[in-house]
Design an enzyme around this catalytic site. Sequence first.
Site, mmCIF file in Angstrom:
data_model
loop_
_atom_site.group_PDB
_atom_site.id
_atom_site.type_symbol
_atom_site.label_atom_id
_atom_site.label_comp_id
_atom_site.label_asym_id
_atom_site.label_seq_id
_atom_site.Cartn_x
_atom_site.Cartn_y
_atom_site.Cartn_z
ATOM 1 N N LEU A 103 0.895 -1.155 0.006
ATOM 2 C CA LEU A 103 0.234 0.059 0.143
ATOM 3 C C LEU A 103 0.770 1.278 0.156
ATOM 4 C CD1 LEU A 103 -2.552 -1.021 2.682
ATOM 5 C CD2 LEU A 103 -2.792 -0.967 0.154
ATOM 6 N N ASP A 104 0.506 2.216 -0.704
ATOM 7 C CA ASP A 104 1.449 3.620 -0.586
ATOM 8 C C ASP A 104 1.495 4.046 0.990
ATOM 9 O OD1 ASP A 104 1.275 3.465 -3.396
ATOM 10 O OD2 ASP A 104 -0.416 5.086 -3.615
ATOM 11 N N LYS A 105 2.489 4.789 1.218
ATOM 12 C CA LYS A 105 2.633 5.389 2.299
ATOM 13 C C LYS A 105 1.605 6.047 2.857
ATOM 14 C CE LYS A 105 6.173 8.685 4.419
ATOM 15 N NZ LYS A 105 7.140 9.701 4.407
ATOM 16 N N LYS A 189 -5.272 5.648 -7.590
ATOM 17 C CA LYS A 189 -5.281 7.091 -7.591
ATOM 18 C C LYS A 189 -5.018 7.445 -9.019
ATOM 19 C CE LYS A 189 -2.692 7.551 -3.256
ATOM 20 N NZ LYS A 189 -1.228 7.359 -2.924
#
Length: 234
Positions: A103-105, A189
């Site tokens: 998962l992204d930060k 996104k």
Amino acid sequence: MIRLDKYLSDAAPYSRKEVRELVKRKAVTVNGVIAGKVDMKVDENRDNVWVNGKNIVYRKFIYLMLNKPQGYLSATEDDRDPVVVDLLPEEYRHFAPFPVGRLDKDTEGLLLLTNDGQFDHELMSPRKNLYKRYYAELDLPAVEADIGLFAAGMEFREFTARPARLEIDPADPRKVYVEISEGKYHQVKRMCERAGKKVLFLKRVAIGSLELDKELPCGQVRELTAAELAIFGW
Ligand code: URA
């Protein structure tokens, strides 16, 4: 059958050296009898091993569900940023778990960790076609036409996104659910951006039919249950 020191260093946070010390101090029992040697053979499926009055059940692999908070990298180490394994209690760290996918930060939510390479491989395999469900908050309301855009798949520079599902909250169309069967870099996104919206908040809420435990606070981890593992045929 495996050596007592292997049993204990696999299943508990003891080094082989520490096991030697524990045995010397008569702190280890096997089936109720004080263990005399670290190289004694034990049956990992049947024998009953205790250390300092604590039953140590043998296992080699662990499977964890983390409710990932923002600000952590989906990695085991990094020079600059905190990583998700920093959030794990000591009792799990010696298993050396790593995140299954990323998962992204700045993304929150369901992240699995394991030290079982085959489990990781199985879940990451594209042929598994496993849907991941995300909750997103957008800067602008989603519209009906966006549903078709997601369902058609999208061309990106380095990949073609497979058809995805978009669900719009009728009470507030800035809130949506997105289901994708891949996990390409910034995929949700980028898909929302293609529809002209910016993702302001992103949280993964399910992988296949495994849902993020609503009782699990952000930043906390727990082991997967047998029923949850069975979802993935494990
Ligand atoms: N898609 C994104 O854009 N970010 C994530 O962290 C996961 C999916």
